[in-house]
Design a protein around this motif. Structure first.
Motif, PDB file in Angstrom:
ATOM      1  N   LYS A 369     -11.182  -8.924 -10.580  1.00 53.26           N
ATOM      2  CA  LYS A 369     -10.784  -7.693  -9.896  1.00 53.26           C
ATOM      3  C   LYS A 369      -9.292  -7.480 -10.113  1.00 53.26           C
ATOM      4  N   GLY A 370      -8.835  -6.279  -9.804  1.00 55.40           N
ATOM      5  CA  GLY A 370      -7.441  -5.955 -10.039  1.00 55.40           C
ATOM      6  C   GLY A 370      -6.482  -6.814  -9.253  1.00 55.40           C
ATOM      7  N   GLN A 371      -6.873  -7.219  -8.043  1.00 53.43           N
ATOM      8  CA  GLN A 371      -5.991  -8.040  -7.214  1.00 53.43           C
ATOM      9  C   GLN A 371      -5.762  -9.415  -7.825  1.00 53.43           C
ATOM     10  N   ASP A 372      -6.685  -9.891  -8.658  1.00 51.82           N
ATOM     11  CA  ASP A 372      -6.485 -11.177  -9.337  1.00 51.82           C
ATOM     12  C   ASP A 372      -5.257 -11.128 -10.244  1.00 51.82           C
ATOM     13  N   PHE A 373      -5.038  -9.989 -10.885  1.00 57.04           N
ATOM     14  CA  PHE A 373      -3.849  -9.847 -11.727  1.00 57.04           C
ATOM     15  C   PHE A 373      -2.584  -9.830 -10.875  1.00 57.04           C
ATOM     16  N   VAL A 374      -2.638  -9.193  -9.709  1.00 57.50           N
ATOM     17  CA  VAL A 374      -1.485  -9.169  -8.810  1.00 57.50           C
ATOM     18  C   VAL A 374      -1.129 -10.584  -8.377  1.00 57.50           C
ATOM     19  N   GLU A 375      -2.143 -11.395  -8.102  1.00 54.90           N
ATOM     20  CA  GLU A 375      -1.893 -12.799  -7.747  1.00 54.90           C
ATOM     21  C   GLU A 375      -1.365 -13.583  -8.939  1.00 54.90           C
ATOM     22  N   PHE A 376      -1.824 -13.228 -10.128  1.00 57.04           N
ATOM     23  CA  PHE A 376      -1.377 -13.941 -11.333  1.00 57.04           C
ATOM     24  C   PHE A 376       0.123 -13.791 -11.549  1.00 57.04           C
ATOM     25  N   ILE A 377       0.663 -12.572 -11.461  1.00 55.02           N
ATOM     26  CA  ILE A 377       2.094 -12.385 -11.713  1.00 55.02           C
ATOM     27  C   ILE A 377       2.941 -12.973 -10.588  1.00 55.02           C
ATOM     28  N   GLN A 378       2.312 -13.211  -9.423  1.00 56.28           N
ATOM     29  CA  GLN A 378       3.038 -13.855  -8.326  1.00 56.28           C
ATOM     30  C   GLN A 378       2.863 -15.368  -8.335  1.00 56.28           C
ATOM     31  N   GLY A 379       2.105 -15.891  -9.320  1.00 56.81           N
ATOM     32  CA  GLY A 379       1.908 -17.333  -9.425  1.00 56.81           C
ATOM     33  C   GLY A 379       0.965 -17.890  -8.395  1.00 56.81           C
ATOM     34  N   LYS A 380       0.110 -17.044  -7.833  1.00 59.72           N
ATOM     35  CA  LYS A 380      -0.803 -17.479  -6.785  1.00 59.72           C
ATOM     36  C   LYS A 380      -2.187 -17.718  -7.362  1.00 59.72           C
ATOM     37  N   GLY A 381      -3.007 -18.404  -6.569  1.00 65.42           N
ATOM     38  CA  GLY A 381      -4.385 -18.655  -6.953  1.00 65.42           C
ATOM     39  C   GLY A 381      -5.061 -19.498  -5.907  1.00 65.42           C
ATOM     40  N   LYS A 382      -6.329 -19.214  -5.653  1.00 69.63           N
ATOM     41  CA  LYS A 382      -7.038 -19.948  -4.616  1.00 69.63           C
ATOM     42  C   LYS A 382      -7.414 -21.356  -5.051  1.00 69.63           C
ATOM     43  N   ASP A 383      -7.575 -21.570  -6.356  1.00 74.16           N
ATOM     44  CA  ASP A 383      -7.968 -22.890  -6.841  1.00 74.16           C
ATOM     45  C   ASP A 383      -7.464 -23.058  -8.266  1.00 74.16           C
ATOM     46  N   SER A 384      -7.801 -24.189  -8.864  1.00 71.01           N
ATOM     47  CA  SER A 384      -7.334 -24.503 -10.215  1.00 71.01           C
ATOM     48  C   SER A 384      -7.982 -23.631 -11.279  1.00 71.01           C
ATOM     49  N   LYS A 385      -9.046 -22.886 -10.915  1.00 73.20           N
ATOM     50  CA  LYS A 385      -9.690 -22.000 -11.870  1.00 73.20           C
ATOM     51  C   LYS A 385      -8.985 -20.654 -11.971  1.00 73.20           C
ATOM     52  N   SER A 386      -8.045 -20.389 -11.071  1.00 72.92           N
ATOM     53  CA  SER A 386      -7.237 -19.179 -11.185  1.00 72.92           C
ATOM     54  C   SER A 386      -6.294 -19.330 -12.360  1.00 72.92           C
ATOM     55  N   LEU A 387      -5.901 -18.216 -12.966  1.00 72.32           N
ATOM     56  CA  LEU A 387      -5.227 -18.255 -14.258  1.00 72.32           C
ATOM     57  C   LEU A 387      -3.870 -18.954 -14.205  1.00 72.32           C
ATOM     58  N   TYR A 388      -3.001 -18.584 -13.281  1.00 72.60           N
ATOM     59  CA  TYR A 388      -1.657 -19.177 -13.283  1.00 72.60           C
ATOM     60  C   TYR A 388      -1.699 -20.677 -12.987  1.00 72.60           C
ATOM     61  N   PRO A 389      -2.427 -21.141 -11.947  1.00 78.93           N
ATOM     62  CA  PRO A 389      -2.536 -22.600 -11.764  1.00 78.93           C
ATOM     63  C   PRO A 389      -3.157 -23.309 -12.959  1.00 78.93           C
ATOM     64  N   MET A 390      -4.107 -22.649 -13.633  1.00 77.98           N
ATOM     65  CA  MET A 390      -4.713 -23.264 -14.811  1.00 77.98           C
ATOM     66  C   MET A 390      -3.680 -23.443 -15.930  1.00 77.98           C
ATOM     67  N   LEU A 391      -2.838 -22.422 -16.132  1.00 80.58           N
ATOM     68  CA  LEU A 391      -1.796 -22.531 -17.153  1.00 80.58           C
ATOM     69  C   LEU A 391      -0.776 -23.596 -16.789  1.00 80.58           C
ATOM     70  N   GLN A 392      -0.476 -23.713 -15.516  1.00 85.36           N
ATOM     71  CA  GLN A 392       0.433 -24.785 -15.093  1.00 85.36           C
ATOM     72  C   GLN A 392      -0.163 -26.151 -15.373  1.00 85.36           C
ATOM     73  N   GLY A 393      -1.482 -26.272 -15.195  1.00 83.44           N
ATOM     74  CA  GLY A 393      -2.127 -27.547 -15.489  1.00 83.44           C
ATOM     75  C   GLY A 393      -2.095 -27.888 -16.968  1.00 83.44           C
ATOM     76  N   PHE A 394      -2.208 -26.883 -17.832  1.00 80.42           N
ATOM     77  CA  PHE A 394      -2.163 -27.123 -19.270  1.00 80.42           C
ATOM     78  C   PHE A 394      -0.744 -27.354 -19.778  1.00 80.42           C
ATOM     79  N   LEU A 395       0.196 -26.536 -19.323  1.00 84.32           N
ATOM     80  CA  LEU A 395       1.547 -26.545 -19.875  1.00 84.32           C
ATOM     81  C   LEU A 395       2.532 -27.359 -19.044  1.00 84.32           C
ATOM     82  N   GLY A 396       2.168 -27.666 -17.816  1.00 83.92           N
ATOM     83  CA  GLY A 396       3.092 -28.350 -16.924  1.00 83.92           C
ATOM     84  C   GLY A 396       3.755 -27.353 -15.991  1.00 83.92           C
ATOM     85  N   PRO A 397       4.036 -27.784 -14.754  1.00 82.63           N
ATOM     86  CA  PRO A 397       4.589 -26.847 -13.765  1.00 82.63           C
ATOM     87  C   PRO A 397       5.975 -26.330 -14.114  1.00 82.63           C
TER      88      PRO A 397
END
Length: 474
Positions: A369-397
């Motif tokens: 949904k559109g709000q998922d993108f809003v959370e993405f640019i703010q670095g938020k996510g409900k779990d590790s499957k959200s995009l920004y936390p997932m990228l942090q897990g791959f690339l490092g915080p």
């Protein structure tokens, strides 16, 4: 013997023995016969020459007529083959909800979310290959796992066809929006175009050169001039538009009239339309839409609808799963121009590169949904499957490849979310077909938006295969 008797003997001799004719008489007849033989030869040769010319002309006329009829037949077959490809693509769009139901369990297992609209239009050419492949070339498709077998209805295809489909909801709509009106529609357009052209970037940006030099008409068109010219073209009033990017407001200039605009100074003057755009090429009439601007923002890749960043057909909402990263950045900056993504060039580059990489690695839409993108640019996510936390897990915080999350107010977050969507409802379809030496291309724009009410005599609900906004055969 008397003279009369001698004459009778001569007449009797001439009537019974031609060999006894005088030599002079026989010679004259022989000469006359030879002359007649020569004339017959000339007549015969002339007749043969005339018949040869007639035969050659007949052969040429017949050959030309055959070639023309063959070309007309191939052109007609190519046109209807392209029409069939267009209609099959529309049918594919209409079946997307059923395809989504089949994919839903797998998508939910991978992301923990319900799937958004699937981009079936990206695979239209591959899915429609059985309808566009000549019979003699089908063996080569076995290597791709496509076996026609005993399938019926695929024989007798006269040529080949290809389909390219693109979502118009992934672009910035510079036309009068379908579901907005008044100052809200004008401000929505002005903010996005100003941001797309780098208006909120620090001075010295890559696009500044487009707005600092003379155009082919000898005028300088700034970003503010361009934005105002776009709004003035389709708004219904006759007052010049003033845009304030700091306040994000569009006002009518009571002291200026559109009748005294710059178009009246051209060698071939014309009036502002004061009505919505009818085609993308009409943008060429608007002040500032030079060839350089066209190549930078409208169509970076010629004749490729997927590369376009500007449209006149979309509803005004941006599809976050399909939009170009620069288009999404412009949407963010039109709501929150003060964030680092809009003011820091390094941060904006990181944002663009991250999204490009994610789209290249993950073929399916990631934002449910559109709000998922809003959370993405703010670095938020409900779990590790959200995009920004997932990228942090791959690339490092602390990875330098990740952009710094932005801080949005509650109002900005809600405002940005209202301008985003995860579905595509308006599509450009380019169907081309080749039969023999004839090539036909049909470009069309089809609307499937259920909130759009067709005009009479088609008033009512949206047809299952959508309605055409644009249709052109080349």
């Amino acid at each position: 013997m008397t003279r009369q008797t001698h004459r009778r003997q001569l007449r009797w001799a001439g009537s019974n023995d031609s060999r006894k004719r005088p030599a002079c008489v026989v010679g004259q007849k022989v000469a006359r016969a030879r002359k007649q033989e020569g004339l017959a030869l000339i007549v015969a040769v002339t007749a043969v020459a005339i018949l040869g010319v007639m035969l050659a002309d007949m052969h040429q006329s017949t050959g030309t007529a055959f070639a023309v009829s063959t070309a007309q037949r191939d052109a007609l077959q190519a046109e209807y083959l392209a029409k069939s490809a267009t209609n099959l693509t529309r049918l594919l769009f209409s079946q997307e909800p059923q395809i989504r139901k089949f994919v839903a369990p797998f998508y939910r297992m991978a992301t923990g979310k319900s799937p958004p609209q699937l981009p079936v239009w990206k695979f239209a050419n591959e899915l429609l290959a059985p309808f566009c492949t000549p019979e003699e070339e089908r063996e080569s498709m076995l290597s791709l796992g496509i076996d026609f077998g005993d399938a019926t209805g695929f024989d007798g295809i006269p040529g080949r066809c290809e389909v390219l489909a693109a979502s118009e909801n992934s672009k910035i709509n510079v036309n009068k929006p379908l579901f907005m009106s008044g100052d809200m529609a004008k401000s929505n357009l002005a903010m996005q175009v100003f941001a797309l052209t780098g208006g909120y970037q620090p001075p010295g940006g890559p696009y500044d050169v487009l707005f600092s030099g003379l155009d082919p008409d000898g005028n300088i068109t700034t970003r503010l001039d361009l934005v105002s010219a776009l709004v003035d073209w389709w708004d219904s009033d006759t007052q010049l538009t003033d845009f304030d990017p700091g306040e994000g407001e569009v006002r009518s200039n009571s002291s200026g009239s559109e009748n005294s605009n710059i178009y009246q100074m051209y060698d071939d003057p014309y009036q502002i339309k004061n009505a919505p755009f009818d085609s993308l090429q009409e943008l060429r009439l608007v002040r500032g839409f030079t060839d350089d601007f066209w190549a930078a923002f409208v169509e970076p890749t010629p004749n490729d609808p997927e590369s376009r960043r500007i449209t006149i057909y979309a509803s005004g909402l941006i599809n976050v799963n399909e939009a170009d990263p620069l288009t999404l950045l412009a949407r963010v900056c039109s709501v929150a121009a003060e964030v680092s993504l809009c003011t820091d060039e390094a941060e904006s580059v990181k944002f663009v590169q991250v999204l490009k990489t994610v789209k290249a690695l993950i073929p399916l839409p990631f934002f449910a949904k559109g709000q998922d993108f809003v959370e993405f640019i703010q670095g938020k996510g409900k779990d590790s499957k959200s995009l920004y936390p997932m990228l942090q897990g791959f690339l490092g915080p602390d990875s330098e490849l990740l952009f710094t999350p932005v801080q949005l107010t509650k109002e900005q977050s809600a405002s940005l979310g209202r301008t985003l969507t995860t579905s595509a409802q308006i599509f450009t379809i380019v169907a081309s077909a080749t039969v023999g030496r004839s090539h036909v291309e049909i470009e069309s724009v089809v609307n499937f938006h259920n909130r759009w009410v067709p005009p009479p005599p088609n008033a009512g609900s949206m047809p299952g295969l959508g309605v055409f906004h644009y249709y052109r055969v080349d």
